[in-house]
Every structure is written in structure tokens, then in C-alpha cells.
Design an enzyme around this catalytic site. Sequence first.
Site, PDB file in Angstrom:
ATOM      1  N   LEU A 241       0.819  -1.225   0.000  1.00 54.85           N
ATOM      2  CA  LEU A 241       0.000   0.000   0.000  1.00 54.85           C
ATOM      3  C   LEU A 241       0.851   1.273   0.000  1.00 54.85           C
ATOM      4  CD1 LEU A 241      -2.943   1.054   0.301  1.00 54.85           C
ATOM      5  CD2 LEU A 241      -2.437   1.236   2.742  1.00 54.85           C
ATOM      6  N   ASP A 242       0.504   2.223  -0.850  1.00 52.74           N
ATOM      7  CA  ASP A 242       1.220   3.512  -0.944  1.00 52.74           C
ATOM      8  C   ASP A 242       2.702   3.344  -1.251  1.00 52.74           C
ATOM      9  OD1 ASP A 242      -1.175   4.642  -0.286  1.00 52.74           O
ATOM     10  OD2 ASP A 242      -0.628   5.199   1.751  1.00 52.74           O
TER      11      ASP A 242
END
Lengths: 285, 285, 285, 285
Positions: free
Chosen positions: B229-230
Site C-alpha cells: 500500500l502507498d
Amino acid sequence: MSRAPDTWILTADCPSVLGTVDAVTRFLFEQGCYVTEHHSFDDRLSGRFFIRVEFRQPDGLDEQGFRQGLAERAKAFAMNFELTAPHYRPKVVIMVSKADHCLNDLLYRQRIGQLPMDVVAVVSNHPDLKPLADWHQIPYHHFHLDPNDKPSQERQVWQVIEESGAELVILARYMQVLSPELCRKLDGKAINIHHSLLPGFKGAKPYHQAYNKGVKLVGATAHYINNDLDEGPIIAQGVEVVDHSYYPEDLIAKGRDIEGLTLARAVGYHIERRVFLNGNRTVVL
Amino acid sequence: MSRAPDTWILTADCPSVLGTVDAVTRFLFEQGCYVTEHHSFDDRLSGRFFIRVEFRQPDGLDEQGFRQGLAERAKAFAMNFELTAPHYRPKVVIMVSKADHCLNDLLYRQRIGQLPMDVVAVVSNHPDLKPLADWHQIPYHHFHLDPNDKPSQERQVWQVIEESGAELVILARYMQVLSPELCRKLDGKAINIHHSLLPGFKGAKPYHQAYNKGVKLVGATAHYINNDLDEGPIIAQGVEVVDHSYYPEDLIAKGRDIEGLTLARAVGYHIERRVFLNGNRTVVL
Amino acid sequence: MSRAPDTWILTADCPSVLGTVDAVTRFLFEQGCYVTEHHSFDDRLSGRFFIRVEFRQPDGLDEQGFRQGLAERAKAFAMNFELTAPHYRPKVVIMVSKADHCLNDLLYRQRIGQLPMDVVAVVSNHPDLKPLADWHQIPYHHFHLDPNDKPSQERQVWQVIEESGAELVILARYMQVLSPELCRKLDGKAINIHHSLLPGFKGAKPYHQAYNKGVKLVGATAHYINNDLDEGPIIAQGVEVVDHSYYPEDLIAKGRDIEGLTLARAVGYHIERRVFLNGNRTVVL
Amino acid sequence: MSRAPDTWILTADCPSVLGTVDAVTRFLFEQGCYVTEHHSFDDRLSGRFFIRVEFRQPDGLDEQGFRQGLAERAKAFAMNFELTAPHYRPKVVIMVSKADHCLNDLLYRQRIGQLPMDVVAVVSNHPDLKPLADWHQIPYHHFHLDPNDKPSQERQVWQVIEESGAELVILARYMQVLSPELCRKLDGKAINIHHSLLPGFKGAKPYHQAYNKGVKLVGATAHYINNDLDEGPIIAQGVEVVDHSYYPEDLIAKGRDIEGLTLARAVGYHIERRVFLNGNRTVVL
């Protein structure tokens, strides 16, 4: 923006309460001061008030009387204030290691008068940048850093700062971690330039970190130093666009310009009394 | 920069080795293709070669023959290539939650032809943005998200993507974490906009994090999504100057413009076949 | 920067003289007003003083008493002042031709509350943008422009402005030259966006002019209109980097984003009462 | 972006025609050259082709053979080409008057290797900047300019350029208009920095012009000089945001940084062989 040669600066801050602005401006008026720029900000989250005023006093300012008078008014507001004289030039110590781009930039700006400061000493853990200081006729102190005895080097550094009467220390790419003790002594009076957009890429080799993450922007952060390394209050940040073709050494080269510009901007704000501490943040008026 | 209406795009990448450029350009010449822009980059750290060529074939391109012929040449270089036709307009699914600034911007750019794409569906976990999609005559799918059964909502989302034949999914401020399974399915074909200069301020409420750190710049990052994520490969980043007077809600407002611009830029690069994956980094030609 | 919902704005300007700041701040204090932001500037070249104050009055402001009281004080300084109420939303007329990027941007910002204004009418010399206005439920007036009788079209335009009670007119890429008469009527209350960095590339087809000069930056300028076409006081300017690969149509496309952002910024400043006329220049506090 | 130490640069341009890219890349392949970066652009408005290739030849390049071989191929395309050796450092003459910010910046970049050039002389119509040149051990020529006999001073200047074998002349804020004759001699080999965003504010005192117009952005333009003063082909432009509080002297101070950066960028592009003349415009690859 440029101050006339006879312009004083008054800065103050205190808890937010009714009457802060009036207390300052009324006093200035009563003293016959002519306000040329006034900027105040009341932070509704921290509950703190900040003010910066530039003014002239054509008849000559009775500085002592001014300070005493304002101190009396300020008491009721628990207000700290600072009065800065027209031709204020702080004494400055610059600390460096081997990279000279920030030093070169700062000394140039001093030379042409863009940064009104007197660099009284350059301190380094390496001998490399002596010729540059010499040419500007500034004393250069090379204090070798023995990894097994960092405190003794820091004592030498501190002695130069203290004896020179420096009001500001600039860490212009000084590549050593300062001890908590020295940080404490320099609290609020030392500006560091970190070569990343803090809080991203803290610590060592930020451009290599940036390369590995594949960022499309690199930047630099000028901040006051405090106990928490690379975490002091941010004064200014700068940024430049990069792309895939920048290898780490290219990011470093690109970064030089940003570091120099960002550090000079922060030092300028500091000297012009624009920067206020607001917890771990700064207010720049 | 603007392609003539009859312009093809050829993109390819392979391990670095002598002859890669020649293999491509000679083949194009033999096919009578007229090259209008050629950009190639050989990454000496990852040891990988990337090339993007725009060309015209005035007599009409024998697409199948071209692909077969190039495939033969490419074999020796372990080269992947992609041929994109002149009027290429990918089918796109846009995922949103409640904030509409990125959606509004993307649909506007589609409408005036600045982003040559066909938005075939807007998918959301909220009903709020239906009127905006309706006005653009684009099907809007509201799939309620039951926190106790996220997989069933993701199945609905995936069904829309699959049945619509979308080649690209844009997460235009979709505020839910995707499951690793969906991330895997969308690997390399979904672009997300994160409202910070990654890797700074990962996770939730980045503008509040930025406020607390007192940064003087805020930004946005458009990246491909992947498992982490990210952390997916960054395509584009944008930045704006802020100061002490920006409360968190002001940073959010300022950020809207940067997010919209940065996401649109990344989507444009993707559609124009400018973006190549290079490990966890991107090459944008 | 974001005002609390109960915040008033006081703006004023007058010739430079001792006591201007004190006159305003003392009055505010006497009225029990709590100042949250204060910015004043005394221009030593034009000899004019400008001030903008944001304040709250928790007990409720006696608006009429405030105005009368301040008017008395202001007389001695030949000071003009303006008091703006907390939930101020000016009525706005937007003028357009065929290009919709600025209109789309302005209506979007109104919709989400980023620009606190009520667009009461969209006026055009073409019918094209009616659907966009319709969707926002804003009356759209298409007044055909007969080249042999421009005055009659301008009379229609002016009638809409007057009858709607609009305080601000935004020329959002309205591609007709206004008559000196209409300019005079709109003096100081109409903002135009010109698609170049004025004073460079005045007049028609600025992006083509820019292409021919081979510039490496293009920009846009938002300014008040006055008699002298493309010469009114500048409020805001924006800029983007371009290169040799941008053909005129690419410059136009690139320019759309800058025009929208720059115009919105200028309109925001105007609504927040930040802009003061200072001869042919502006002061933006 | 950073070249490996053994990298050659090949640049070429010619009228647009089928086969230009292939002619270059095939030749490079046949010579066993390893291409690390290739960028070509075919300008559909001017009908001209431009190419820049970086390559290595691990076995050592037979430079003469390469030139002869390529010259034969190039003939059919009326192609001009230039081959630049790995450690290319052009000899450079810098011309200055009294302002030293650009000179200081250029000499610094030379010193640290960021600009690979050998400054063989500094020429000035004033004696002021001699100490700066001295410190860098560069010959400084002060040629007094008699307004009644400019040609004799220009003859002295030209003699230094010619005798030093300089390939590039940098006008680093040289404040005299060159004669058409000298311009002609320097055509395509002299870069000037003008302190405005040309074509805005041509001629003298551009920052004062900018102040009077109340612009919100100031900039600088680096361009080749040609007969038409301040009208030569633009290589690079830089820009900074300013506001009402900048008096002319502040614009001048702000401008120093932009001028230095923009000039250094243009000089870097020139030395890296990135700049091509395309009529009165440039292509920068």
C-alpha cells in the site's frame, strides 16, 4: 520588502487574548513611530499570537525608554518581545565539512550585502574549505574529530561560538551528528540544511534513498536544530523536478542548488526576524 | 508533443545489450515507417533498456505483419514490445468515494479530448457522485461496503472491471484499502493518487500529518498500485508552497488542485505509453 | 488562512501618514473586536497605506454603529474602508465564449464551496456552453454578437449584470473586446484572464506568438479590466515549463490548466478582499 | 543523466526525410557503439530533424574513421553532425561588467566540476571583478570602453577570444550592446543572460519596467546572441514569484538567483550538446 536604512523591527508573541494587537500598535503610536509594515497572526489551534512590525522613528528612538515602556505593557499579556535596530548584522558562525556549495553561497550573499550578517568564523572537522574562508578573510578553525572523543571536538566548537559572540550558527552541510548537549545549547539559534523534504528521507544518504524510491521531486529542508535529529522546526523547503535519468550523483548535483537557495532563504528570514517558534512548527511573517 | 492523427506508438524494453536501438530502428525503416519522435534510455544501474518511438506509415501499416516481424527480431533480445494504434482510446474504470475533485477533472479532460480515453464506468462505495457521472452519461455503480464482508464488494468491483473490458483503473480518491488479491489483479493497470509526497506521510490523513510536522510544501503522488500500500512505482508528483496560516482544512483545499493535476498527468503519460516499470521505479519517456 | 465562520474582514486604504495603523486597531479594540489576522503595508513609492484585518466579535457586531464610528475616525485620514460580513458571498456574472475550461473550473469551485460566490448568470456570445450552466442550474444568456452592432449586444450584457445585482464580473475566456464604455462601467469590478504573461504577448493568439518566439515558459495573467485592453492592474500570474516539442495546440492545452488556476486564485483573492488598487498595480494582502 | 566517463556524444540535424534515424543508428551499430541514450525529434512545422545520441565504444573509437564513415552516409541527407569526445571541456571566455553574481556562480560550478569547461579568460569593461578572477587563477582583461571609440574596445575583446581559442563566450551580465559585427562573429557561440522573461521587457532596466507593470512573476532568459538585440534564440528561462512588497531593488535581488541558475542551465545544455538551432527557436534534447 526592502527596508529603508532607518527601519526598526519589533517582534513579539504571547498567548491569544483580546487586545494584543492594540497593545503593540498603540504603544508604537504613542512613541511617535511610523509603521511601514505590520503582520500579525493569531493561531487558533495553538492559541498563540505572533506579531512583526517594521517602523521608523524619524526623531531618533530612545531605545531604552522604548524597551522599558513596552515591557510594562507586555507584562499583562505575558508577551515576549524583541527590538531589532536598523543596521542589525548578527555575528554568525558557519559549520561545514567537505561540501562547499552552501558555504560558497552564504559567503557570496554576505559579500554583496544580500544577507546582512558578519561571518566571524568557519568551523570544520576537515581542512578542505580553508582557502575559501581565507579568501573572504574569515578565520577558519579545523577541529579534527576523533570518533573516540567527540566531546573534546565539540568543546572546541562551542568555545569558538561562545568567544566570537555568535548569535546564529549555520550548519551548512556539516556532516556530523551533534550531541544532545550541544543541541540544547544551540536551541533556537542554529539552522541546519537537510538534503531532503523532511520528514521524508531522514538520516543518512537521502538522495540515495530518494533514488531507490523513484521519486519525481527532490528537495531540501532548512530547520532549527533541536534534540531530535532532523526533526527540528521547519523554516523553509525547496524542491526541484527530476526524472528517471537522474542517477544518485545527479540528484546530489541537482540538490546543491536547492540546498543553497533554501538555506539562504531561511537565514534571511531569521535575520529579518520573520521566524517564530510555535511548538514544533514555525510561523514566518 | 501533439501526435498527428496517423501516428503509431511503439514501446519496448529488454535487458541492456549491444544492438537494441538498431534492432528497433532498422525494423521500422525496413517497414517504411517514418519516425517522428524517438527516445530511448539504457539504465546502467538496473541494466535495462527502454524505448519509445512515434511513427507514421503513410501507406497504411500491415499491423499483423509488423507484429510478427518485430516479434522475430525481439526474440534474440528477450524484448517485450507494444504497438499502439493512432486513435487509441483505452477503456477506463474510475473508482471514487465521496470527494469529487479528481473525478470532475478527469471527466472534464475526457470531454474536451485532452485525455483520449473512454470512461466506461464509475464505481464507488458511496452514492454521492452519481449525478456527476449521470451528466456525463457514464454508468455509475454504487457498491455498498460492508466492513464485515469486504470481499463481496470487491467481487462486484472486479466484475465491472472485467465485463467492461477496462484496460486501466483509476483510483481517483477511492478511500478504501484494496485487498492483496485485487491489487494483484490490477498490477500495472491501476493508477492511484495519494495526497502526499510519498514516501512521506503514508497512510491515513496525510494533510493532518503534514500540518503537525509544519511542512512548507505539500504535494501529491500518482503511482501504480501494487501489493504494498502507498508503495507502488511513482509516475508523477506535484507540489505547492504553503505556510503557517494553512490549517489542515486549508492544506486539504490546496491539495485538491495538485491531486487533480498530478493524477491527470500520470493518466496522460500512461495512455501515451510513456511509462515503463523498472523494478520499483518508473521510466517516463 | 481559513476563516472561522464568524469572522469579519475590514479593509482600508489612504495616503501614507503617521497613525493609520493605530486608528484602525484602536477602534477595533474599543469595539471589543478580536483580531485574528492583521496585515498592513505602507508603499513608500506611491505614498499610500493599505490594511486588511480579520476579526471576530463574539457578542455580535453592531454593524451600523461600527460603520458610523469608523467613518468618523477615517475622515481625518481620507481613508476608504470596507466592512465584509462573515458569510459574504458576492453575486457573480461569468462571461464566456466557446472555451469552457475556466467556466468548468469556476463552477466546480463554487459547487464545493472553495469559492464562496453565487454565480447568478452566465453570459455568452455563443450558445455552446449552455448545457454546462444548465447542469449547475444557472441561467445562461446567449446574446448573439452582430459585428455591425456591437453596442446592442453590450446593452443586453449590461442589463443582465445590472438586474442581477452582480458585484463581480468574471471574463472567463470571453473572446470579444469590450467597448471603452462597458470597461468604464466595470472598472474595478471585472476580472479577466489573459492567456499570456502580460505584458508579453498582448492581443490575439498569444500562444501562437509564444510559439514563434520559442519561449520555454508559458503563463496566464488575471487582471482587472480597464480602458486599456490587456493592461489593467495584474492580480495574479501563473506559469508552466514547456519545450520545443510543444506545437501551438500543445501550448493551448497546457495553458488551460494555468488559466483556470490563475483565474480562480485571483477571484478568491478578490472575494476575500485581499486586492487593493495602487495606481496601475495591485497590493494583495 | 550523468554520463559515464567513456561516453561520446553524437549530434546531427538535417531536413526531414524518411530514414534519418536509421542512418545514424545503423552506422553506430556497425561501428560497435553501445547507445546509452538516444533522443530524436522531427519538427513537422519547420520540416527539420534533430538527433542526439550518447554512446560508448569499449574497444576505443577510431575517431577519424568514424567521422569519415558517417560523413559519407550523412551526405545523402544533407546532414550536419558533430562528434563530441568523452572528456570534452570547451574553452570559455566570460564577459562581465560590474555585477558578479553570474560570474561567481559560473566559476563555482567550474571549480566543482558541475560545468565541465575551462574558463580561459574573463573580459570586462570595468576593473571591479578582477579579484574574483584572480582567486580562480583566471586571466582578467580590463578593456576600458571609450564611448567615442567602441570599435577599438571590441577589437581587444575579439583578440582575446580568438587567441584563447575559446569555443564559447558567455555574457554574464555584460552591460554593453555588442556591435552587429561582433554579434555576427559570435553567432551561435555566445550565450547571453537577459534579466526578464523575453520577449517581455526588452532593453534597459527590465526590473524597473516589471515594477511599473506590477507583475507577479519575474524571470530571466538565456539565449544565443544574434544581430537582433535581446531577440536571439532562447535556450532556457527561469521564473520566481514576487508580490507588491518588492520594490525595484528587491526585484533585482530576487533576480540574481534566477539569472545565475538560468544561465548555468543554458551553459550546461550547450556543453552537453543538447541545443540545436531551429530558425529563431531552439530544440533542446
